[in-house]
Scaffold this active site. Structure first.
Site, PDB file in Angstrom:
ATOM      1  N   HIS A  20      -2.742  15.051 -26.718  1.00 59.82           N
ATOM      2  CA  HIS A  20      -2.865  13.438 -26.216  1.00 59.82           C
ATOM      3  C   HIS A  20      -3.891  12.941 -26.649  1.00 59.82           C
ATOM      4  O   HIS A  20      -3.840  11.474 -26.917  1.00 59.82           O
ATOM      5  CB  HIS A  20      -2.429  13.530 -24.702  1.00 59.82           C
ATOM      6  CG  HIS A  20      -0.896  13.747 -24.502  1.00 59.82           C
ATOM      7  ND1 HIS A  20      -0.484  15.066 -24.578  1.00 59.82           N
ATOM      8  CD2 HIS A  20      -0.109  13.218 -23.669  1.00 59.82           C
ATOM      9  CE1 HIS A  20       0.863  14.853 -24.164  1.00 59.82           C
ATOM     10  NE2 HIS A  20       1.009  13.893 -23.420  1.00 59.82           N
ATOM     11  N   LYS A  34       1.957  11.154 -11.953  1.00 56.61           N
ATOM     12  CA  LYS A  34       1.276  10.056 -12.310  1.00 56.61           C
ATOM     13  C   LYS A  34       2.133   8.759 -12.646  1.00 56.61           C
ATOM     14  O   LYS A  34       2.997   8.814 -13.124  1.00 56.61           O
ATOM     15  CB  LYS A  34       0.718  10.476 -13.929  1.00 56.61           C
ATOM     16  CG  LYS A  34      -0.250  11.645 -13.865  1.00 56.61           C
ATOM     17  CD  LYS A  34      -0.801  11.778 -15.138  1.00 56.61           C
ATOM     18  CE  LYS A  34      -1.949  12.575 -15.212  1.00 56.61           C
ATOM     19  NZ  LYS A  34      -2.607  12.989 -16.650  1.00 56.61           N
ATOM     20  N   HIS A  54       5.570   8.034 -28.323  1.00 55.81           N
ATOM     21  CA  HIS A  54       4.731   8.730 -27.449  1.00 55.81           C
ATOM     22  C   HIS A  54       4.890  10.316 -27.992  1.00 55.81           C
ATOM     23  O   HIS A  54       3.941  10.988 -28.406  1.00 55.81           O
ATOM     24  CB  HIS A  54       4.618   8.621 -25.886  1.00 55.81           C
ATOM     25  CG  HIS A  54       3.667   9.631 -25.320  1.00 55.81           C
ATOM     26  ND1 HIS A  54       2.499   9.605 -25.280  1.00 55.81           N
ATOM     27  CD2 HIS A  54       4.035  10.619 -24.382  1.00 55.81           C
ATOM     28  CE1 HIS A  54       1.631  10.226 -24.582  1.00 55.81           C
ATOM     29  NE2 HIS A  54       2.894  11.184 -24.024  1.00 55.81           N
ATOM     30  N   ASN A  68      -2.255  17.617 -20.957  1.00 58.64           N
ATOM     31  CA  ASN A  68      -2.695  16.610 -22.042  1.00 58.64           C
ATOM     32  C   ASN A  68      -2.986  17.388 -23.691  1.00 58.64           C
ATOM     33  O   ASN A  68      -3.386  16.405 -24.520  1.00 58.64           O
ATOM     34  CB  ASN A  68      -4.082  15.851 -21.850  1.00 58.64           C
ATOM     35  CG  ASN A  68      -3.683  15.025 -20.559  1.00 58.64           C
ATOM     36  OD1 ASN A  68      -2.777  14.454 -20.527  1.00 58.64           O
ATOM     37  ND2 ASN A  68      -4.650  14.853 -19.649  1.00 58.64           N
ATOM     38  N   ARG A  85      -5.129  20.914 -14.814  1.00 64.71           N
ATOM     39  CA  ARG A  85      -4.032  20.004 -15.103  1.00 64.71           C
ATOM     40  C   ARG A  85      -4.473  19.232 -16.630  1.00 64.71           C
ATOM     41  O   ARG A  85      -3.595  18.717 -17.247  1.00 64.71           O
ATOM     42  CB  ARG A  85      -3.813  19.046 -14.141  1.00 64.71           C
ATOM     43  CG  ARG A  85      -2.772  17.927 -14.458  1.00 64.71           C
ATOM     44  CD  ARG A  85      -2.316  17.190 -13.327  1.00 64.71           C
ATOM     45  NE  ARG A  85      -1.403  16.088 -13.545  1.00 64.71           N
ATOM     46  CZ  ARG A  85      -0.481  15.530 -12.600  1.00 64.71           C
ATOM     47  NH1 ARG A  85      -0.794  15.598 -11.532  1.00 64.71           N
ATOM     48  NH2 ARG A  85       0.431  14.496 -13.194  1.00 64.71           N
ATOM     49  N   GLU A 134       7.302  17.345 -26.189  1.00 65.18           N
ATOM     50  CA  GLU A 134       6.635  17.772 -24.937  1.00 65.18           C
ATOM     51  C   GLU A 134       7.104  19.443 -24.462  1.00 65.18           C
ATOM     52  O   GLU A 134       6.424  19.903 -23.845  1.00 65.18           O
ATOM     53  CB  GLU A 134       6.847  16.720 -23.781  1.00 65.18           C
ATOM     54  CG  GLU A 134       6.232  15.181 -24.139  1.00 65.18           C
ATOM     55  CD  GLU A 134       4.873  15.455 -23.515  1.00 65.18           C
ATOM     56  OE1 GLU A 134       4.323  16.064 -23.077  1.00 65.18           O
ATOM     57  OE2 GLU A 134       4.200  14.098 -23.975  1.00 65.18           O
ATOM     58  N   ARG A 169       0.839  -1.331  -0.059  1.00 68.01           N
ATOM     59  CA  ARG A 169      -0.110   0.043  -0.104  1.00 68.01           C
ATOM     60  C   ARG A 169       0.806   1.377  -0.082  1.00 68.01           C
ATOM     61  O   ARG A 169       0.473   2.511   0.386  1.00 68.01           O
ATOM     62  CB  ARG A 169      -0.941  -0.090   1.174  1.00 68.01           C
ATOM     63  CG  ARG A 169      -1.809  -1.220   1.448  1.00 68.01           C
ATOM     64  CD  ARG A 169      -3.196  -0.945   2.079  1.00 68.01           C
ATOM     65  NE  ARG A 169      -3.600  -2.254   2.428  1.00 68.01           N
ATOM     66  CZ  ARG A 169      -3.696  -3.040   3.338  1.00 68.01           C
ATOM     67  NH1 ARG A 169      -2.791  -2.838   4.261  1.00 68.01           N
ATOM     68  NH2 ARG A 169      -4.173  -4.207   3.391  1.00 68.01           N
ATOM     69  N   HIS A 180      -3.080   9.687 -28.600  1.00 71.36           N
ATOM     70  CA  HIS A 180      -3.559   8.399 -27.953  1.00 71.36           C
ATOM     71  C   HIS A 180      -4.201   7.200 -29.151  1.00 71.36           C
ATOM     72  O   HIS A 180      -4.059   6.166 -29.129  1.00 71.36           O
ATOM     73  CB  HIS A 180      -4.428   8.396 -26.823  1.00 71.36           C
ATOM     74  CG  HIS A 180      -4.017   8.873 -25.396  1.00 71.36           C
ATOM     75  ND1 HIS A 180      -4.535   8.739 -24.415  1.00 71.36           N
ATOM     76  CD2 HIS A 180      -2.605   9.111 -25.454  1.00 71.36           C
ATOM     77  CE1 HIS A 180      -3.598   9.118 -23.339  1.00 71.36           C
ATOM     78  NE2 HIS A 180      -2.375   9.080 -23.831  1.00 71.36           N
ATOM     79  N   LYS A 188       5.212  22.611 -15.365  1.00 75.49           N
ATOM     80  CA  LYS A 188       4.321  21.650 -14.823  1.00 75.49           C
ATOM     81  C   LYS A 188       3.929  21.744 -13.485  1.00 75.49           C
ATOM     82  O   LYS A 188       2.747  21.359 -12.790  1.00 75.49           O
ATOM     83  CB  LYS A 188       4.880  20.410 -15.134  1.00 75.49           C
ATOM     84  CG  LYS A 188       3.848  18.907 -15.158  1.00 75.49           C
ATOM     85  CD  LYS A 188       4.510  17.782 -15.590  1.00 75.49           C
ATOM     86  CE  LYS A 188       3.376  16.789 -15.540  1.00 75.49           C
ATOM     87  NZ  LYS A 188       3.672  15.539 -16.189  1.00 75.49           N
ATOM     88  N   GLU A 240      -5.864  16.170 -11.251  1.00 72.23           N
ATOM     89  CA  GLU A 240      -6.488  16.408 -12.444  1.00 72.23           C
ATOM     90  C   GLU A 240      -7.753  16.625 -12.670  1.00 72.23           C
ATOM     91  O   GLU A 240      -8.634  15.864 -13.454  1.00 72.23           O
ATOM     92  CB  GLU A 240      -6.100  15.236 -13.475  1.00 72.23           C
ATOM     93  CG  GLU A 240      -6.208  15.775 -14.967  1.00 72.23           C
ATOM     94  CD  GLU A 240      -5.614  14.592 -15.960  1.00 72.23           C
ATOM     95  OE1 GLU A 240      -4.635  14.254 -15.517  1.00 72.23           O
ATOM     96  OE2 GLU A 240      -6.087  14.674 -17.029  1.00 72.23           O
TER      97      GLU A 240
END
Lengths: 369, 369
Positions: free
Chosen positions: B256, B151, B273, B253, B249, B193, B129, B260, B235, B245
């Protein structure tokens, strides 16, 4: 709609948010109010109910039909049993979410015992990095133990609850009526955790249990509801002080380090968790007595309470080396040293590595092959 | 010990804790200071280094030997590639942790690019955990993108980054010298990026890039270090406002959602990517132009910057229905409606579903089969 005979609730405060535990009766019956009570805590339109093949025939239809008017409801039925508390079951939940094209607006509902709750919670913690979930615990153990604290997770082949996350539900609905369908062994296993709270936190609650255990064993739902509420309050108090288990929360694992050895050695599912904890609490009490902290009479008092609940008071035969080696895998090992939760007196527990290793061996050897 | 030519750092503030990003040079060389710099952020004595079979031959020995004096160091080498960013790799990390008898005192070190960082972070978030982790990003993309924001995660067969957690590192060591061993395509992918930050947040940074991109492409490490620092600052500012997010935030993306679709359609790993994001940013810019927000000249300016970095400016041919269907799986779909990040002007982005579906189709159809 049936009016519940009793209805009580408490609020649990956590770092991320507060949530209610509603303790009630008959909500899960066909004409009950289950869907109505949980609907306000569903944030989007998407619902995935996760349950198992034992609980599904009992309560799934009422929940599903109650929610279907207002929500897109999908269901994931897992096989019942601790042996399925693994990555493969989590993958089935992910697959169901993806097949439904659900996104981060989804709410997961755990309908079942601790295994279903732990897995659903971990899936909710990890799907799209975290979505809502609601718990409807249908066993006494999960009502007192999993409703508070946010521990979610699965087992690894080499150890119990090794994979998981801290993730809080939005709401818990504990319907005492579900205990009517619970096998007697599982009722007792739940009572083991209730007795645990008395032993580590409150001697007067042990006295209450000595009086009320017969009523609990014969399914007096109001008395059971009172016990569940008290345990949730005890646990909420501890968790509020220490959400991530860096200190006082570890005391809630009383009996669990011994108990994990029993469960791992016997194979998951052969001893119920609560049964292993009961035997483990006796071992911890015996070691506390050897340390001079408990009297023989106090250990006998603990044994008698466990016996009132039809719980085991001795572990199965395990050879000492195996037992001590398995203890080394427990999460409470710090810098390679075994730490145990022991009783300074009834109602007062400590986490310590200040015990004689020989006395620990003695506690195992008096039951070993 | 070699003295770095430059050394800079910034502090990232998060809900759980603050941590430093150290931007330096030559730390990862044989006689470098890598182990010394990260050691203060290792809390226990147990270390698991997670890396891949491309990065291991370059930097693993120096790190492992540097730490071996003070720590119990184990290594988990995963196969390199986005196609291995899955549950099976996470299971290998868990297995390595269990085989070493490591517990919640362990620190995981991610030595590699974004895939290694995301997976190591998720393993750290979910082992017992949650345990400590440290990132040593060895690609430009991971230095600017994965160092900030917490993330972590893996892909599901039906979608990218579907499983994961928000989990913050204790420290990030970004050594610009690692970029010397980075393939040219991956350097460009990282620059995509960097360009993204200029487009969504700061038009003056775009001007800076138009001047400095040639130096970055020829591996001027001081200029690259400056670009990395600026992007981490941009960032960090956004993430501080919106760690989970729920709002601003999401603007990170940019490109993206289109990207994707490209990555999923082409199969993970065939388009990098950053390459997919570059083409996706062009599509988002084209849609912004169709909405009347960007001029033709501004879209050309974006295209020219991407071309300076040898990045693709058009997607591969994908039929419209497939593209729109794949968009429906993206996490930014809210209540079933596709939301996109578009540019109101260069340096200013918005998340919106207020666009004409026909215009979105047009953006895909001008490149489709």
């Amino acid at each position: 709609m049936a009016t519940p005979l009793f209805y009580d609730s408490l609020t649990v405060r956590t770092q991320s948010h507060d949530y209610p535990i509603v303790i009630t009766e008959d909500a899960t019956s066909k004409d009950g109010s289950m869907a109505k009570q949980i609907a306000p805590y569903i944030s989007g339109r998407q619902v995935l109910i996760v349950t198992n093949d034992t609980v599904a025939p009992l309560y799934l239809t009422a929940l599903e039909e109650g929610l279907a008017t207002d929500f897109t409801v999908k269901v994931c039925v897992l096989p019942d049993g601790e042996q399925y508390k693994n990555q493969s079951s989590i993958d089935k939940i992910y697959d169901a979410l993806m097949a439904a094209h659900f996104n981060r607006d989804v709410t997961l509902i755990a309908l079942g015992g601790g295994v279903v709750g732990d897995m659903t919670g971990f899936a909710a913690a990890s799907f799209m990095r975290g979505v809502n979930f609601i718990q409807i615990p249908t066993t006494l153990l999960s009502q007192v133990d999993s409703s508070v604290g946010g521990k979610t997770g699965i087992n690894h082949a080499q150890g119990k609850n090794m994979i998981g996350a801290f993730w809080q539900p939005k709401m818990v609905l504990a319907d005492m009526s579900t205990l009517k369908t619970l096998p007697a062994r599982e009722l007792s296993a739940g009572i083991a955790e209730i007795i645990k709270y008395a032993l580590i936190m409150d001697e007067t609650f042990l006295t209450w249990l000595e009086i009320n255990l017969p009523a609990m064993m014969t399914l007096d739902l109001a008395v059971l509801g009172e016990a569940v509420k008290r345990c949730c309050q005890y646990k909420a108090k501890v968790v509020a002080q220490d959400e991530r288990e860096s200190g006082v929360r570890a005391l809630l694992n009383f009996g669990h380090t011994f108990g994990h050895v029993i469960e791992t050695h016997q194979g998951y599912g052969n001893w119920l968790h609560g049964e292993a904890v009961a035997a483990g609490m006796m071992q911890a009490a015996e070691l506390s007595q050897k340390m001079g902290w408990l009297t023989h009479d106090e250990v006998d008092r603990i044994k008698n309470v466990l016996m009132l609940a039809n719980l085991p008071t001795t572990p199965p035969a395990i050879d000492i080396k195996t037992a001590l080696d398995l203890m080394g895998h427990d999460k409470k090992v710090k810098h390679g040293q075994i730490r145990l939760i022991l009783l300074k007196s009834i109602g007062s527990a400590i986490l310590t590595n200040d015990f004689d290793d020989q006395l620990l061996s003695d506690v195992w050897s008096q039951h070993s092959v």
